[in-house]
Design a protein around this motif. Structure first.
Motif: not given
Length: 172
Positions: A67-73, A78-82
């Protein structure tokens, strides 16, 4: 729920996991990625469960991807992405780690990273209207080695290159 959910349902000896986010073709939210390994571990530990089936809610899609709508939040730093990437990898690996047979029941759309999820299952059954695409190449994205390695193991080198490089649509 608007963010989607996993529906965990038992039919006798069959453990079912239904990806439910019909408004978004069953796109996977962060919570759905996190819940899949937990559900499969519980089925694995339950001696009355003999088989696990993964399926999408409704006829339109198995899973359409993240669900790409969550990608920003969820992936804003970097921590969130990991932590997001770790949740996705754990979900991809969970059908492989499950000692029971895991079947992907695929209807409609099966796109993007969730093709990796289907590839991680022991067997894939498709309806005639099933459609597959790995759109990353069209979006300028790359996939990690875990997902690509599983494709190589299941589909072979030439098919994997075709799937990832062309981003074309495949039928059942």
């Amino acid at each position: 729920s608007t963010m989607g959910e996993l529906i965990i349902r038992r039919d006798g000896p069959v453990g079912r996991v239904v990806f439910s986010n019909p408004a978004k073709y069953n796109a996977m939210s962060y919570d759905m990625w996190m819940a899949l390994p937990v559900a499969l571990k519980e089925y694995d530990a339950d001696s009355s469960i003999r088989l696990v089936v993964l399926e999408g809610d409704g006829p339109k899609a198995f899973v359409s991807g993240a669900d790409i709508s969550q990608f920003e939040s969820r992936r804003g730093d970097a921590d969130g992405q990991a932590s997001y990437n770790r949740a996705v990898e754990d979900a991809y690996l969970s059908p492989i780690a499950c000692s029971k047979p895991v079947i992907a029941k695929i209807r409609g759309s099966c796109m993007g990273g969730c093709r990796c999820l289907a590839a991680a299952c022991d067997i894939r059954f498709c309806s005639d209207d099933a459609r597959f695409r790995m759109p990353a190449a069209r979006l300028g994205l790359v996939y990690n080695s875990i997902g690509v390695r599983r494709f190589l193991d299941v589909f072979g080198l030439q098919n994997t290159l075709d799937i990832f490089y062309t981003a074309r649509l495949f039928g059942a």
